[in-house]
Design an enzyme around this catalytic site. Structure first.
Site, PDB file in Angstrom:
ATOM      1  N   ARG A 124      -2.087   5.192  20.236  1.00 34.21           N
ATOM      2  CA  ARG A 124      -3.392   5.839  20.273  1.00 34.21           C
ATOM      3  C   ARG A 124      -4.129   5.569  18.973  1.00 34.21           C
ATOM      4  NH1 ARG A 124      -2.763   8.492  16.433  1.00 34.21           N
ATOM      5  NH2 ARG A 124      -4.911   9.158  16.483  1.00 34.21           N
ATOM      6  N   GLY A 125      -5.412   6.046  18.928  1.00 32.17           N
ATOM      7  CA  GLY A 125      -6.259   5.731  17.783  1.00 32.17           C
ATOM      8  C   GLY A 125      -7.023   4.461  18.134  1.00 32.17           C
ATOM      9  N   ALA A 126      -8.330   4.480  17.891  1.00 30.32           N
ATOM     10  CA  ALA A 126      -9.185   3.399  18.401  1.00 30.32           C
ATOM     11  C   ALA A 126      -8.727   1.995  17.996  1.00 30.32           C
ATOM     12  CB  ALA A 126     -10.625   3.660  17.955  1.00 30.32           C
ATOM     13  N   ARG A 186      -8.712   3.825  28.879  1.00 36.43           N
ATOM     14  CA  ARG A 186      -9.431   4.831  28.089  1.00 36.43           C
ATOM     15  C   ARG A 186     -10.854   4.295  27.836  1.00 36.43           C
ATOM     16  NH1 ARG A 186      -6.447   7.631  23.233  1.00 36.43           N
ATOM     17  NH2 ARG A 186      -7.731   9.355  23.973  1.00 36.43           N
ATOM     18  N   GLN A 229      -2.873  16.018  17.218  1.00 40.44           N
ATOM     19  CA  GLN A 229      -2.676  14.797  16.429  1.00 40.44           C
ATOM     20  C   GLN A 229      -2.677  15.091  14.929  1.00 40.44           C
ATOM     21  OE1 GLN A 229      -4.697  15.035  19.065  1.00 40.44           O
ATOM     22  NE2 GLN A 229      -4.955  13.107  20.162  1.00 40.44           N
ATOM     23  N   ASP A 255     -14.290   6.502  17.162  1.00 37.64           N
ATOM     24  CA  ASP A 255     -13.876   5.685  18.309  1.00 37.64           C
ATOM     25  C   ASP A 255     -14.971   4.736  18.741  1.00 37.64           C
ATOM     26  OD1 ASP A 255     -11.992   8.098  18.419  1.00 37.64           O
ATOM     27  OD2 ASP A 255     -11.123   6.637  19.799  1.00 37.64           O
ATOM     28  N   ASN A 293     -16.002  10.674  18.023  1.00 36.53           N
ATOM     29  CA  ASN A 293     -14.652  10.832  17.479  1.00 36.53           C
ATOM     30  C   ASN A 293     -14.015  12.022  18.196  1.00 36.53           C
ATOM     31  OD1 ASN A 293     -12.610   9.924  15.562  1.00 36.53           O
ATOM     32  ND2 ASN A 293     -12.926  11.870  14.523  1.00 36.53           N
ATOM     33  N   LYS A 294     -12.788  12.320  17.855  1.00 35.84           N
ATOM     34  CA  LYS A 294     -12.022  13.368  18.532  1.00 35.84           C
ATOM     35  C   LYS A 294     -12.825  14.660  18.659  1.00 35.84           C
ATOM     36  CE  LYS A 294      -8.748  13.147  19.990  1.00 35.84           C
ATOM     37  NZ  LYS A 294      -8.615  12.845  21.442  1.00 35.84           N
TER      38      LYS A 294
HETATM   39  O1  MRU Z   1      -7.171  10.528  21.501  1.00 35.76           O
HETATM   40  P1  MRU Z   1      -6.789   9.784  20.255  1.00 35.76           P
HETATM   41  O2  MRU Z   1      -5.612  10.357  19.562  1.00 35.76           O
HETATM   42  O3  MRU Z   1      -6.654   8.302  20.519  1.00 35.76           O
HETATM   43  O4  MRU Z   1      -8.040   9.970  19.309  1.00 35.76           O
HETATM   44  C1  MRU Z   1      -8.078   9.322  18.073  1.00 35.76           C
HETATM   45  C2  MRU Z   1      -9.247   9.684  17.257  1.00 35.76           C
HETATM   46  O5  MRU Z   1     -10.116  10.417  17.663  1.00 35.76           O
HETATM   47  C3  MRU Z   1      -9.348   9.018  15.926  1.00 35.76           C
HETATM   48  O6  MRU Z   1      -9.992   9.852  15.024  1.00 35.76           O
HETATM   49  C4  MRU Z   1     -10.168   7.744  16.094  1.00 35.76           C
HETATM   50  O7  MRU Z   1      -9.584   6.912  17.070  1.00 35.76           O
HETATM   51  C5  MRU Z   1     -10.310   7.008  14.846  1.00 35.76           C
HETATM   52  S1  MRU Z   1      -8.733   6.343  14.442  1.00 35.76           S
HETATM   53  C6  MRU Z   1      -8.669   5.337  13.249  1.00 35.76           C
END
Ligand code: MRU
Length: 355
Positions: free
Chosen positions: A50-52, A97, A203, A244, A254-255
């Protein structure tokens, strides 16, 4: 004073995609080697990876790992079959996603190789692996640059608030929003981090706290609702978050909960900084309104583990991301440097690959 040495996504010795299964952290550190599109898609959808940036890198590497596994079993012997496999794999991974643009960016780069004429199957297979490796290596390098540029905003003794996990676990390198923290820490500055636990999948509590403690960075986990009073008490100097997807005007997805933090930061006159590589910039999307927001399963909110906690009969609304308007963002840090408002992203100002 250590930088994270683990890698969320990397090649296994046999060429498979190796990920850390983040669903199990912090309790268990388990690496998984993936060799099929179904397994890579499942890992992305279920947030094992996970994470963009990490999603984009994993998708590109996953296509190569899966295609090579098929070829090793005697399939995809001709160029047409390999091309079709990559198109189908990209389509399947693209549907996992919707919000992180890095996924689409990486898949576009892989698909672009398929258009080359007069190429044989071995040459195409090698080109696909080289491109996936380039995507991985570029992400690692971009993280390092984000750390270098972002660290110019940090001073000794600063207290940083962050949300979700935008660290090494979210990238192929040392992270995005946490990269400046790691860079400052490695340079000998004392930096302290408050990590929002980040409901509903935690997270922040699980992943950000895990990687910062491993690196020796002091970290305090707070509930998402604690940020306001912490800022009100003058205990936060800077907010650092990832993204993201950043629209052309600087609006940043973002999250879920990031927008609330930006409003709070504005009220308390605390700089609110988004740190993201150019692979998270979507110059084709004019503003945040057009960013697709992933809706996730109700059970993530209605249940704690296997136990139902929300009252039966209640509806659950579970968007995974929100959009912070550019007007609330003090700086956007990319691998090119520290930007100030007004933001305007196009392909000429950032090192995006050709369309
Ligand atoms: O749902 P996730 O855990 O993939 O969400 C991740 C985030 O929101 C991060 O802040 C975002 O991807 C930036 S990561 C470098």
């Amino acid at each position: 004073m250590t930088l994270p040495s683990f890698r969320a996504v990397q090649w296994a010795p046999d060429g498979a995609l190796r990920i850390i299964d983040q669903r199990l952290l912090p309790g268990e550190f388990v690496e998984r080697d993936l060799r099929s599109v179904v397994d890579v898609a499942d890992a992305i959808r279920t947030l094992a990876v996970r994470g963009a940036p990490a999603i984009g890198v994993a998708a590109a590497m996953g296509i190569v790992a899966a295609a090579d596994a098929e070829r090793a079993s005697g399939f995809l012997a001709d160029i047409g079959a390999l091309r079709r496999f990559v198109y189908d794999a990209a389509a399947a991974l693209q549907s996992t996603r919707p919000t992180a643009v890095n996924l689409f960016w990486a898949l576009d780069r892989m698909r672009a190789l398929l258009d080359a004429a007069h190429i044989d199957v071995l040459t195409l297979a090698a080109a696909l692996r080289a491109e996936a490796e380039a995507i991985r290596a570029e992400d690692e390098a971009m993280c390092e640059a984000l750390g270098r540029h972002g660290a110019t905003l940090l001073k000794d003794g600063m207290r940083v608030l962050t949300h979700c996990n935008a660290g090494a676990l979210a990238t192929a390198g040392i992270g995005t929003a946490l990269a400046p923290v790691y860079a400052a820490h490695a340079a000998g500055l004392r930096v302290e981090v408050f990590a929002d636990e980040t409901r509903p999948l935690l997270q922040g509590a699980r992943l950000t706290a895990w990687e910062l403690t491993r690196a020796g960075v002091p970290v305090t986990v707070i509930t998402d609702g604690t940020a306001a009073s912490l800022m009100g008490a003058g205990r936060v100097d800077l907010v650092l978050v990832g993204a993201d997807r950043i629209a052309a005007n600087g609006d940043a997805a973002n999250k879920i909960g990031t927008y609330a933090l930006a409003v709070l930061a504005k009220h308390h006159k605390i700089p609110f900084v988004v740190v993201a590589p150019s692979s998270s910039v979507d110059a084709q999307t004019a503003s945040g309104e057009a960013i697709p927001i992933e809706q996730r399963d109700a059970t993530e909110i209605a249940q704690l583990g296997e136990r139902r906690v929300a009252a039966a009969g209640a509806t659950v609304y579970n968007p995974a991301f929100d959009v912070t308007p550019a007007a609330l963002i003090t700086h956007i840090v990319t691998e090119d440097g520290v930007l100030c408002a007004p933001y305007h992203f196009d392909r000429a100002t950032l090192s995006l690959p050709p369309a």
